[in-house]
Design a protein around this motif. Structure first.
Motif, PDB file in Angstrom:
ATOM      1  N   GLU A   1     -20.997  25.847  11.090  1.00  0.00           N
ATOM      2  CA  GLU A   1     -19.826  25.407  11.852  1.00  0.00           C
ATOM      3  C   GLU A   1     -19.961  23.979  12.369  1.00  0.00           C
ATOM      4  O   GLU A   1     -19.066  23.470  13.035  1.00  0.00           O
ATOM      5  N   LEU A   2     -21.066  23.316  12.065  1.00  0.00           N
ATOM      6  CA  LEU A   2     -21.241  21.908  12.463  1.00  0.00           C
ATOM      7  C   LEU A   2     -20.555  21.030  11.429  1.00  0.00           C
ATOM      8  O   LEU A   2     -21.180  20.499  10.513  1.00  0.00           O
ATOM      9  N   THR A   3     -19.250  20.875  11.578  1.00  0.00           N
ATOM     10  CA  THR A   3     -18.435  20.177  10.563  1.00  0.00           C
ATOM     11  C   THR A   3     -17.636  19.007  11.134  1.00  0.00           C
ATOM     12  O   THR A   3     -16.703  18.521  10.493  1.00  0.00           O
ATOM     13  N   ALA A   4     -17.979  18.537  12.335  1.00  0.00           N
ATOM     14  CA  ALA A   4     -17.178  17.493  12.997  1.00  0.00           C
ATOM     15  C   ALA A   4     -17.179  16.177  12.219  1.00  0.00           C
ATOM     16  O   ALA A   4     -16.188  15.444  12.231  1.00  0.00           O
ATOM     17  N   PHE A   5     -18.279  15.854  11.560  1.00  0.00           N
ATOM     18  CA  PHE A   5     -18.404  14.542  10.920  1.00  0.00           C
ATOM     19  C   PHE A   5     -18.373  14.610   9.393  1.00  0.00           C
ATOM     20  O   PHE A   5     -17.852  13.732   8.736  1.00  0.00           O
ATOM     21  N   ARG A   6     -18.957  15.641   8.832  1.00  0.00           N
ATOM     22  CA  ARG A   6     -18.932  15.865   7.378  1.00  0.00           C
ATOM     23  C   ARG A   6     -19.359  17.306   7.123  1.00  0.00           C
ATOM     24  O   ARG A   6     -19.651  18.032   8.059  1.00  0.00           O
ATOM     25  N   GLN A   7     -19.393  17.696   5.876  1.00  0.00           N
ATOM     26  CA  GLN A   7     -19.786  19.067   5.541  1.00  0.00           C
ATOM     27  C   GLN A   7     -21.237  19.314   5.983  1.00  0.00           C
ATOM     28  O   GLN A   7     -22.072  18.402   5.946  1.00  0.00           O
ATOM     29  N   PRO A   8     -21.557  20.563   6.425  1.00  0.00           N
ATOM     30  CA  PRO A   8     -22.881  20.854   6.996  1.00  0.00           C
ATOM     31  C   PRO A   8     -24.063  20.378   6.153  1.00  0.00           C
ATOM     32  O   PRO A   8     -25.002  19.777   6.686  1.00  0.00           O
ATOM     33  N   GLU A   9     -24.009  20.616   4.856  1.00  0.00           N
ATOM     34  CA  GLU A   9     -25.122  20.220   3.988  1.00  0.00           C
ATOM     35  C   GLU A   9     -25.320  18.704   4.004  1.00  0.00           C
ATOM     36  O   GLU A   9     -26.446  18.209   4.064  1.00  0.00           O
ATOM     37  N   GLN A  10     -24.213  17.980   3.995  1.00  0.00           N
ATOM     38  CA  GLN A  10     -24.288  16.510   4.019  1.00  0.00           C
ATOM     39  C   GLN A  10     -24.760  16.000   5.368  1.00  0.00           C
ATOM     40  O   GLN A  10     -25.530  15.042   5.458  1.00  0.00           O
ATOM     41  N   GLN A  11     -24.293  16.659   6.449  1.00  0.00           N
ATOM     42  CA  GLN A  11     -24.692  16.228   7.786  1.00  0.00           C
ATOM     43  C   GLN A  11     -26.167  16.531   8.047  1.00  0.00           C
ATOM     44  O   GLN A  11     -26.849  15.758   8.718  1.00  0.00           O
ATOM     45  N   HIS A  12     -26.642  17.644   7.512  1.00  0.00           N
ATOM     46  CA  HIS A  12     -28.063  17.977   7.625  1.00  0.00           C
ATOM     47  C   HIS A  12     -28.897  16.856   6.991  1.00  0.00           C
ATOM     48  O   HIS A  12     -29.879  16.367   7.578  1.00  0.00           O
ATOM     49  N   LYS A  13     -28.480  16.423   5.820  1.00  0.00           N
ATOM     50  CA  LYS A  13     -29.161  15.329   5.125  1.00  0.00           C
ATOM     51  C   LYS A  13     -29.079  14.041   5.945  1.00  0.00           C
ATOM     52  O   LYS A  13     -30.055  13.291   6.045  1.00  0.00           O
ATOM     53  N   ALA A  14     -27.920  13.793   6.557  1.00  0.00           N
ATOM     54  CA  ALA A  14     -27.717  12.571   7.344  1.00  0.00           C
ATOM     55  C   ALA A  14     -28.638  12.521   8.562  1.00  0.00           C
ATOM     56  O   ALA A  14     -29.194  11.466   8.879  1.00  0.00           O
ATOM     57  N   ILE A  15     -28.825  13.643   9.249  1.00  0.00           N
ATOM     58  CA  ILE A  15     -29.686  13.614  10.446  1.00  0.00           C
ATOM     59  C   ILE A  15     -31.155  13.434  10.064  1.00  0.00           C
ATOM     60  O   ILE A  15     -31.922  12.840  10.814  1.00  0.00           O
ATOM     61  N   VAL A  16     -31.534  13.930   8.881  1.00  0.00           N
ATOM     62  CA  VAL A  16     -32.900  13.704   8.394  1.00  0.00           C
ATOM     63  C   VAL A  16     -33.103  12.209   8.146  1.00  0.00           C
ATOM     64  O   VAL A  16     -34.134  11.628   8.511  1.00  0.00           O
ATOM     65  N   GLU A  17     -32.090  11.572   7.567  1.00  0.00           N
ATOM     66  CA  GLU A  17     -32.168  10.136   7.280  1.00  0.00           C
ATOM     67  C   GLU A  17     -32.240   9.320   8.575  1.00  0.00           C
ATOM     68  O   GLU A  17     -32.990   8.344   8.660  1.00  0.00           O
ATOM     69  N   ILE A  18     -31.462   9.721   9.589  1.00  0.00           N
ATOM     70  CA  ILE A  18     -31.483   9.015  10.878  1.00  0.00           C
ATOM     71  C   ILE A  18     -32.859   9.150  11.527  1.00  0.00           C
ATOM     72  O   ILE A  18     -33.419   8.186  12.046  1.00  0.00           O
ATOM     73  N   ALA A  19     -33.412  10.362  11.481  1.00  0.00           N
ATOM     74  CA  ALA A  19     -34.737  10.599  12.071  1.00  0.00           C
ATOM     75  C   ALA A  19     -35.817   9.782  11.371  1.00  0.00           C
ATOM     76  O   ALA A  19     -36.868   9.499  11.956  1.00  0.00           O
ATOM     77  N   SER A  20     -35.565   9.377  10.121  1.00  0.00           N
ATOM     78  CA  SER A  20     -36.536   8.605   9.339  1.00  0.00           C
ATOM     79  C   SER A  20     -36.527   7.117   9.686  1.00  0.00           C
ATOM     80  O   SER A  20     -37.453   6.387   9.326  1.00  0.00           O
ATOM     81  N   LEU A  21     -35.468   6.655  10.357  1.00  0.00           N
ATOM     82  CA  LEU A  21     -35.372   5.246  10.728  1.00  0.00           C
ATOM     83  C   LEU A  21     -36.396   4.910  11.811  1.00  0.00           C
ATOM     84  O   LEU A  21     -36.698   5.748  12.664  1.00  0.00           O
ATOM     85  N   PRO A  22     -36.930   3.676  11.825  1.00  0.00           N
ATOM     86  CA  PRO A  22     -37.915   3.310  12.845  1.00  0.00           C
ATOM     87  C   PRO A  22     -37.420   3.557  14.271  1.00  0.00           C
ATOM     88  O   PRO A  22     -38.158   4.046  15.121  1.00  0.00           O
ATOM     89  N   GLU A  23     -36.150   3.199  14.522  1.00  0.00           N
ATOM     90  CA  GLU A  23     -35.582   3.379  15.866  1.00  0.00           C
ATOM     91  C   GLU A  23     -34.870   4.716  16.035  1.00  0.00           C
ATOM     92  O   GLU A  23     -34.474   5.092  17.138  1.00  0.00           O
ATOM     93  N   GLY A  24     -34.684   5.441  14.918  1.00  0.00           N
ATOM     94  CA  GLY A  24     -33.883   6.671  14.954  1.00  0.00           C
ATOM     95  C   GLY A  24     -34.509   7.782  15.794  1.00  0.00           C
ATOM     96  O   GLY A  24     -35.725   8.015  15.726  1.00  0.00           O
TER      97      GLY A  24
END
Length: 210
Positions: A38-61
């Motif tokens: 149900e976490l669909t506010a920004f994009r589909q759940p599978e895509q958003q899951h991938k996006a938060i992993v990418e953010i966490a990978s950033l030096p400042e993320g």
């Protein structure tokens, strides 16, 4: 600037059971977790899951999550402002943006968002940052909550206040385009005056053009 991230975790009781709020969470740990459908506010759940992993990978993320068991039911992101936005023009390494905050609908009303912000600020390193968030009414779930624009704005302000962010004036065109939109800011205790002055210049780019 060295991006120090100190992990914190707190357990909260809800009507639906125990919820762990923790972070900053490492990318490797986020990958292993489930992501609520149900976490669909920004994009589909599978895509958003991938996006938060990418953010966490950033030096400042920074990724702060709320989870029930091994399922992510809420998250808040911190990262550098989008290069296309005015805030990146400040070229301040100690300016980060609260980019997104979302809680799955079935857990709303349980203070999850407020508590994610409180846990975010437990990290002493946050005192080195100017933290901003830009709130636009067209991102808000007015339909899902049944609130009008002003009720939702009040809700957002109270939620951000829980993390120490308060309203700041700005002449940013996108924020100024609707009176419900707003800029909210938390200036850490160790932020130097030069950075604050630079941030103020970015807040009011057109102050001498009136």
């Amino acid at each position: 600037m060295e991006h120090i991230k100190r992990y914190h975790s707190r357990e909260f009781k809800t009507k639906k059971g125990s919820v762990i709020i923790e972070g900053p969470v490492l990318p490797a740990d986020l990958i292993k977790m489930n992501f609520d459908e149900e976490l669909t506010a920004f994009r589909q759940p599978e895509q958003q899951h991938k996006a938060i992993v990418e953010i966490a990978s950033l030096p400042e993320g920074r990724m702060i999550i709320a989870r029930s068991g091994e399922t992510i039911i809420g998250y808040v992101t911190f990262l550098y402002p989008d290069p296309l936005e005015r805030w990146s023009e400040a070229k301040l390494e100690n300016l980060i943006e609260l980019g997104a905050i979302e809680v799955t609908p079935s857990y709303r009303g349980e203070q999850i968002a407020k508590n994610m912000l409180r846990v975010s600020m437990l990290d002493e390193a946050m005192e080195d940052y100017i933290i901003i968030t830009t709130e636009y009414y067209w991102h808000w779930d007015l339909k899902g909550t049944g609130l009008n624009v002003w009720e939702y704005r009040k809700l957002m302000e109270k939620m951000m206040n829980a993390g120490g962010l308060i309203w700041y004036a700005t002449d940013d065109p996108e924020i100024s385009s609707h009176p419900a939109n707003c800029l909210m800011v938390r200036i850490g205790k160790r932020v130097d005056q030069k950075s604050v002055q630079r941030f103020d210049q970015i807040r009011f780019v057109n102050r001498f053009m009136y």
